[in-house]
Design an enzyme around this catalytic site. Structure first.
Site, PDB file in Angstrom:
ATOM      1  CD  GLU A  76      36.108  70.883  50.035  1.00 58.83           C
ATOM      2  OE1 GLU A  76      35.024  70.905  49.595  1.00 58.83           O
ATOM      3  OE2 GLU A  76      37.223  71.158  49.439  1.00 58.83           O
ATOM      4  CB  SER A 117      53.921  18.765  15.108  1.00 61.15           C
ATOM      5  OG  SER A 117      53.764  18.198  13.924  1.00 61.15           O
TER       6      SER A 117
END
Length: 808
Positions: free
Chosen positions: A181, A463
């Site tokens: 780079e 229930s």
């Protein structure tokens, strides 16, 4: 004369226009310079680390029988790589038939720091661990693997990074990045004029942009302060900021900032920034342990993380890596030998799968709790480490159970899949002894809906609420002021016959699921068979207020309406609340505080907060066991028997639940070490047309079998059995009358709290004895006659048995 005047006028306008343009350009340059001077500051990269969330670590200990596949899967999830060579490095492992070698990586746990090193595990013929030895030859009793990362709090930017110091980055990685780079990074002052000229010439020859000239400093300025959109103004701003950065900071400072900010890929919704996070993401290593080939691969990604991704395009990634290695060789950064060796190496990526998508429901829950206690600012960029109670193995089992369970339901009942809204489910698993949440699934797909149904959805339990009503009736708590203390037992006879209750809203008439009445029935059988009418009568006898109090004692914190229908689960609860309530029964009446974190550490590894277990004994263990006994019966003979049909054979107590019009399906159950709750339904409350035992039970069964094995003996949470506590007695009673059994009045054995069993018997002989009490002679005569009758009955049975044996 007129021509001269026109010429002068035009020249004056040109001069004014030129002056204006120069002024605007100067103003623009001044603004660019001002912006550069204002924004060009570098933060310490360590101060920008996200908060990370970890699952509970896996532990291998002496005597344990760990499955090879399970351990290997866990290591792969942690990013460890298998090797065959004798030397095993950090982040590597070798699993043989009788010997396993694991190269532990150093890690700061919530309660200790593990420096890492080699661990040798030897197995016996039965697969159990018989010896644990570290790299120094020291014996150990257990090995704690590093915890799995399950999430991060990234903030609005969505950047995920592991901050590193320049001194910790290997030289060959720095050289690879510079070679690729910015070869003259240490020579220029932010702009590489030679590179700009060369790039301009190359682009002119090609007629398009084929080569860039941005330095590392310019790339850093673009990443930190500017948008990626390519314009002349942006390039001008980028250049100005780069020059200011070079003026303000040293090359090492800029290079360190670049290594922590450079974009290197994507992991789910998080952007991978910095070489520290990229080393973990691609290779499962600490950046300091990267070899030359891996370093060159990371450097190759900078030009285009998507284009050169080794996950997606391995051949392209390898070609780009080789180019970086060649550039390093040309700069004499590496030797010819190192170049050839790295060029011939394969790119070995980690095989870890991302955490289960459903884990994000749990991570969101953790984030909400921490924001409430510490504030949102403390979590964003704080670099904190949150160690949670989540068991990743159970979490994956929970996600699989929900996914497969819903898919099978929709395959069997296509009408469930043909809706505009998808069928949903939630699952919670916790340790009833500590209150630790082990697994949590808040919906079928987090990407579709982030609403956490396990924690936030308030639905009627139906229930599934009946065990709470039973505990209110069976326990002594709340009955102290009544003349008749503890009026109910499991043998108490309830009446299953038509019931109409007048309420302010009108008459309420409960019915059973099959619209039938069964007459006198015991409390146990009514609970096992989930009969509504007897429980409605029981709820009225106990009182809605007492039932609400019992529910709150068990950890249900939401509002509950004290109305007659509460006995049938008319008030809304969340899956987490109801599972926690069942967990109190599993823990023998001990209510643990819900716990989701073990500890919170700051960025330096210092302990900020420790999540200590807490709780209190809210019911006597014997009282809780009575309900557990009935719920075990529900699995063997009642509405939960489908659990056995699906192959689960371990010890378990459970209860199904279904609401009016079949809008909600529940199945909640527990072993002594694991409480699990499952809810299934539509978010808008439309009917699913099926009971909880059909929609939620299969999900429960699949998860429980994966968690503790089909026999309930596997894993950390298997192998436990329900053991009756002290304070109970076993008495034979007649189920139709609830009285003691005796001659002429058969019965079956039932559990009672000591001192609560019926004294009266339904036997006619007992009634005569009681009536003539005090007449000792007559009593002795009756006893003798009864003894003679029993002897004759026994002799007759013996003769019949002998004849049957001869006939056979």
């Amino acid at each position: 004369m007129k021509a001269v005047w026109v010429w002068a006028r035009r020249r004056s306008r040109t001069t004014i226009l030129t002056a204006s343009l120069c002024a605007l350009a100067s103003l623009g340059m001044a603004l660019v310079a001002f912006e550069a001077l204002t924004v060009a500051y570098l933060e310490d990269p360590v101060l920008k680390a996200p908060t990370r969330v970890y699952a509970r670590p896996s532990v291998l200990y002496l005597g344990m029988r760990p499955g090879r596949g399970l351990v290997e899967n866990q290591l792969r999830q942690l990013g460890y790589r298998p090797v065959r060579r004798r030397d095993v490095g950090p982040g590597e492992y070798r699993l043989g038939s009788r010997e396993w070698v694991i190269g532990e990586r150093g890690f700061r746990h919530h309660d200790k720091h593990s420096p890492g090193g080699t661990v040798i595990i030897r197995l016996g013929y039965d697969g159990r661990i018989v010896r644990l030895v570290d790299g120094d030859g020291q014996r150990r009793t257990y090995v704690t693997l590093e915890p799995e990362l399950i999430g991060s709090f990234l903030g609005a930017a969505g950047k995920d990074r592991i901050p590193v110091r320049l001194r910790d980055v290997p030289d060959h990685l720095v050289e690879a990045i510079l070679s690729s780079e910015d070869k003259r990074f240490f020579e220029h002052k932010g702009l590489d004029l030679r590179r700009i000229a060369a790039a301009s010439l190359a682009n002119m020859r090609a007629g398009r942009i084929v080569q860039g000239a941005s330095t590392l400093t310019q790339q850093l300025a673009r990443t930190l302060y500017l948008s990626p959109r390519r314009t002349f103004i942006r390039k001008l701003r980028e250049t100005a900021i780069a020059l200011v950065l070079e003026w303000r900071y040293s090359k090492d400072d800029i290079l360190e900032a670049y290594l922590n900010e450079v974009y290197l890929g994507q992991e789910g919704g998080a952007a991978v920034h910095g070489v520290g996070r990229a080393a973990r993401h691609y290779f499962g290593k600490d950046v300091s342990n990267l070899d030359l080939s891996e370093a060159a691969t990371l450097a190759a990604l900078i030009r285009g993380p998507s284009l050169y991704s080794p996950f997606r395009r391995p051949d392209v990634a390898r070609s780009r890596r080789d180019l970086v290695l060649k550039q390093m060789l040309e700069r004499d950064a590496i030797t010819e030998e190192a170049y050839q060796e790295a060029r011939g190496a394969t790119i070995d990526l980690i095989a870890a799968q991302p955490p289960a998508r459903s884990v994000q429901y749990f991570v969101d829950f953790v984030e909400e709790q921490l924001q409430a206690s510490h504030g949102a600012e403390a979590l964003e960029g704080g670099g904190l480490a949150v160690f949670t109670t989540l068991d990743v193995r159970l979490q994956r089992a929970a996600e699989e159970a929900v996914r497969e369970g819903l898919s099978q339901l929709e395959a069997q009942y296509p009408e469930l899949a043909g809706q505009d809204a998808r069928l949903q489910a939630a699952l919670v698993a916790l340790d009833p002894r500590s209150g630790e949440i082990l697994a949590l699934v808040g919906g079928r797909e987090y990407g579709e809906s982030q609403f956490n149904r396990a924690v936030k959805a308030r639905r009627q339990p139906g229930s599934a609420f009946k065990p709470i009503v039973a505990l209110a009736a069976l326990s002594g708590r709340g009955w102290e002021d009544d003349a008749d203390d503890r009026p109910f037992t499991l043998a108490s006879v309830l009446h299953d016959e038509r019931l109409v209750v007048q309420t302010p809203q009108g008459p309420w008439e409960p019915v059973n699921y099959d619209d039938r009445f069964r007459g006198p029935i015991s409390l146990r059988e009514a609970l096992e068979r989930s009969l509504n009418v007897p429980f409605a009568r029981l709820g009225m006898a106990v009182g809605p207020v007492r039932i609400v109090g019992t529910a709150h004692n068990l950890g249900i914190e939401g509002p509950l309406r004290p109305v007659p229908s509460i006995a049938l689960g008319s008030s809304e609860v969340t899956p987490l609340e109801l599972t926690r309530a069942f967990g109190v029964l599993a823990a023998g009446g001990f209510r643990s505080k819900v716990r989701i974190t073990f500890a919170l550490l700051d960025r330096d590894g210092n302990l900020l907060e420790r999540g200590e277990p807490a709780g209190e004994q809210v019911y006597d263990p014997a009282e809780a066991y009575l309900v557990t006994s009935a719920l075990r019966g529900a699995v063997e003979r009642g509405t939960g028997r489908g659990l056995r049909a699906l192959g689960y054979r371990g010890d378990v107590a459970a209860k199904s639940g279904t609401t009016n019009n079949f809008r909600d399906g529940w199945f909640i159950g527990y072993t002594p070490a694991l409480a699990v709750g499952v809810w299934v339904g539509f978010d808008d409350g439309r009917t699913i047309g099926l009971p909880g035992a059909r929609v939620a039970l299969p999900i429960f069964a699949r998860f429980l079998a994966d968690a503790v094995g089909p026999d309930g003996e596997a894993g950390l949470y298997g192998g436990a059995e329900f053991l009756p506590p002290s304070g109970l007695e076993l008495v034979e009673v007649n189920p139709e009358t609830g009285l003691r059994a005796g001659p002429g009045c058969p019965g079956r054995y039932e559990l009672f709290l000591e001192g609560t069993a019926p004294e009266e018997s339904c036997s006619p002989f007992w009634r005569v004895v009681r009536y003539r009490r005090g007449e000792e002679a007559w009593l002795r005569e009756q006893i003798a006659r009864l003894r003679d009758q029993l002897v004759r009955l026994w002799e007759r049975e013996v003769r019949r048995s002998s004849r049957r044996d001869r006939d056979e």
